[in-house]
Design an enzyme around this catalytic site. Sequence first.
Site, PDB file in Angstrom:
ATOM      1  N   TYR A 296       7.017 -12.572 -31.245  1.00 58.04           N
ATOM      2  CA  TYR A 296       6.186 -11.778 -31.516  1.00 58.04           C
ATOM      3  C   TYR A 296       5.622 -10.873 -30.602  1.00 58.04           C
ATOM      4  O   TYR A 296       6.159 -10.028 -30.726  1.00 58.04           O
ATOM      5  CB  TYR A 296       5.435 -12.387 -32.400  1.00 58.04           C
ATOM      6  CG  TYR A 296       5.349 -13.633 -33.800  1.00 58.04           C
ATOM      7  CD1 TYR A 296       5.099 -13.128 -35.212  1.00 58.04           C
ATOM      8  CD2 TYR A 296       6.418 -14.909 -33.546  1.00 58.04           C
ATOM      9  CE1 TYR A 296       5.761 -13.336 -35.777  1.00 58.04           C
ATOM     10  CE2 TYR A 296       6.649 -14.752 -35.091  1.00 58.04           C
ATOM     11  CZ  TYR A 296       6.024 -14.963 -35.926  1.00 58.04           C
ATOM     12  OH  TYR A 296       6.183 -15.438 -36.771  1.00 58.04           O
TER      13      TYR A 296
ATOM     14  N   GLU B 113       8.223 -12.258 -45.810  1.00 63.43           N
ATOM     15  CA  GLU B 113       7.868 -11.209 -46.174  1.00 63.43           C
ATOM     16  C   GLU B 113       9.235 -11.237 -47.036  1.00 63.43           C
ATOM     17  O   GLU B 113      10.285 -10.199 -47.247  1.00 63.43           O
ATOM     18  CB  GLU B 113       9.074 -10.602 -44.362  1.00 63.43           C
ATOM     19  CG  GLU B 113      10.224 -11.086 -44.584  1.00 63.43           C
ATOM     20  CD  GLU B 113       9.830 -12.580 -43.207  1.00 63.43           C
ATOM     21  OE1 GLU B 113      10.499 -12.756 -42.093  1.00 63.43           O
ATOM     22  OE2 GLU B 113       8.573 -12.814 -42.960  1.00 63.43           O
TER      23      GLU B 113
ATOM     24  N   GLY C 298       1.149 -17.860 -42.763  1.00 60.37           N
ATOM     25  CA  GLY C 298       0.120 -15.866 -43.020  1.00 60.37           C
ATOM     26  C   GLY C 298       0.851 -15.194 -44.221  1.00 60.37           C
ATOM     27  O   GLY C 298       0.016 -15.095 -45.080  1.00 60.37           O
ATOM     28  N   GLY C 299       2.398 -14.924 -43.317  1.00 61.05           N
ATOM     29  CA  GLY C 299       3.022 -14.352 -44.839  1.00 61.05           C
ATOM     30  C   GLY C 299       4.637 -14.678 -44.706  1.00 61.05           C
ATOM     31  O   GLY C 299       4.654 -14.964 -43.850  1.00 61.05           O
TER      32      GLY C 299
ATOM     33  N   HIS D 144       1.850  -6.248 -41.281  1.00 61.15           N
ATOM     34  CA  HIS D 144       3.313  -7.370 -40.490  1.00 61.15           C
ATOM     35  C   HIS D 144       4.458  -8.078 -41.379  1.00 61.15           C
ATOM     36  O   HIS D 144       5.056  -7.386 -41.385  1.00 61.15           O
ATOM     37  CB  HIS D 144       2.494  -8.472 -39.966  1.00 61.15           C
ATOM     38  CG  HIS D 144       4.107  -9.330 -39.570  1.00 61.15           C
ATOM     39  ND1 HIS D 144       4.453  -9.044 -38.028  1.00 61.15           N
ATOM     40  CD2 HIS D 144       5.289 -10.099 -39.315  1.00 61.15           C
ATOM     41  CE1 HIS D 144       4.701  -9.839 -37.205  1.00 61.15           C
ATOM     42  NE2 HIS D 144       5.464 -10.398 -38.157  1.00 61.15           N
ATOM     43  N   GLU D 145       4.464  -8.189 -42.503  1.00 66.15           N
ATOM     44  CA  GLU D 145       5.432  -8.607 -44.059  1.00 66.15           C
ATOM     45  C   GLU D 145       5.903  -7.450 -44.293  1.00 66.15           C
ATOM     46  O   GLU D 145       7.016  -7.331 -44.703  1.00 66.15           O
ATOM     47  CB  GLU D 145       4.526  -9.087 -44.703  1.00 66.15           C
ATOM     48  CG  GLU D 145       3.736 -10.370 -44.375  1.00 66.15           C
ATOM     49  CD  GLU D 145       4.886 -11.357 -43.672  1.00 66.15           C
ATOM     50  OE1 GLU D 145       6.023 -11.294 -43.450  1.00 66.15           O
ATOM     51  OE2 GLU D 145       3.806 -11.843 -42.793  1.00 66.15           O
TER      52      GLU D 145
END
Length: 626
Positions: free
Chosen positions: A405, A298, A295-296, A322-323
């Site tokens: 998570y 960081e 999804g991403g 989140h990132e």
Amino acid sequence: MKSIAYAASVLFLIHAGTGAMAAERAIPAPVLTTPEALDEWTYAKPQEARVTHVALDLVADFENKRVYGTATLDIDALPDANSVVLDDAGMIIQSVTAADGRVLEWAIGVRDKLLGAPLEIKLDGARQLTIRYVSAPDAAALQWLPKEATAGGRQPFLFSQGQSIVNRTWIPTQDSPGIRQTWSARITVPDGVIPVMSGLSLSEKGVATGDGRKSYRFEMNNPVPPYLVALAIGDLEFRKLGPRSGVYAEPEIVEQAAAEFGDVEKMIDAAEALYGPYRWGRYDMLVLPPSFPYGGMENPNMTFLTPTLITGDRSNTDVVAHELAHSWSGNLVTNATWKDGWLNEGFTTYFENRIMEAVYGEERAAMYADLDYEEMQAIIQKTGPTSSATQLHADPSDGPARIQYFKGATFLRTIEQTVGRAKWDAYLKSYFDRHAFQPQTTAGFLADLRKNLVKGDDALEQKLQIDRWAYQPGLPDNAIAPQSATLAAVDETLALFNAGGAVQDVNVTGWSTQQWLRFLRGLPREQSAMRLAELDDGLNLSRSANAYVQSAWFEIAIANRYDPAVPAIKDYLKDIGRILLLRPVYAALLQQGDWGRPVAEGSYATAKPGYHPLTQKVVEGMLKPE
């Protein structure tokens, strides 16, 4: 073992040839030497000799799908250290020389399928060495996309994905999260494309090299774990979003991306108000082609994002939050080993939710948290509450990574509501300050928590059940479950529908991704063909513009062997590269044996060339006959 001494900071010049001005570079914190900080996923012996800085000078060769050039490493070593051990996974090493030009001896050890091999270099007194090399053939960290796999179809594309331990396929260094390093880079690319990296850009327009190529320079003066060194090259445009934020994407989608992620500056402000200053300069984002497996990611200064987030309603901007939150938990304070990964992802999931609350309000944050809690419970139910797969401190290959998570975030939320938000926020802010740019272990965090929050309060210690949360499976009985009124309303709609209600009575106007997921996940797995047709036609599920909705719907359609959905399923598996969305669809197909396996195998054969190597590994592991 004796530790290596460090200075507070030094002045340095970036790798010769880049023409950079002198700039201050922080020296990384010492590597942790406690027993639980031993990283089993690296060959490095950092207590004897460790890398402190990496200077890359690389050429991107799209024709041969490789990067080549040099990596110059600064080494901090004990006086009697004879060698430095790096991590290698198939790179072609051509030579190793000291700063004075002496040729240094080197050898590659026995290769392990997961870890690669040790690259041992005899130091012979050297404290800086230059490795001339070529990236590994089919390097797992690099995905080379033909121009046809991009939105514009004009230029090829390259992006890297280093987490957890695959940067050792293209960067010779000590590839462990506990061995933080600064870095700099000169990247040479063909005209017509531009590179971006997870560091500050020093030459936005590039410098022509006279052979149809340009060179661009980057630097990262904050010490980071090696998996956060990232590179992407493509036909990219930039849109400014705020004084320190913006988004890169292909020209065809850059405006959509800018509209979708327009709240990012508000998110940065909210995060700083919670837990202290953003210490990375800029926060830019890059929207990658669909094959990006996550999804991403960081990466500092340049978060990599999947295009599946662009749905036009900003309902998936929790991934951006989140990132961004990783800029504190993960990038600023990093898990020393991957067994401590929940310190990265659990903290970040909690922090993400606090950012969403600050920007969008309590109910929207509660909706995200409620859905996460539901997924956590489903994981625990599937694996069993006594399974080691539900532990926070655990080998990441032991079970579903997302337990780190959701259970990690639930742990922190439980502490917050037990001690009070003001007290908890003050603690977390001080925690990030105390451990900034340092590695951390689970034991280290618990010790800090006891020293600076619990402070010898036995009643509070028993109430929090700290050790049980960190080291035991299942969900402790003091867990705080979030509740969303928005999702409760969806539950009511779902109950009426499951009782025989009509599709036309399901009002989905304005539904966010999270509302769709709650509804679809709440449908009984067994449905008649007529009911499936009503759902598909009435709610436009197979051809939804939302990839999350499609994935959840396809699980239901496949469970009932619903043939009309198969063409859309095949298209989906070809067009989407995000593992989170692909895995449940492939799993559902494989559960259907002679009906589903041919669809899965045929779809993968078509889609494989466009999948990232990490995605290929996941799917091929699923396709193996039991």
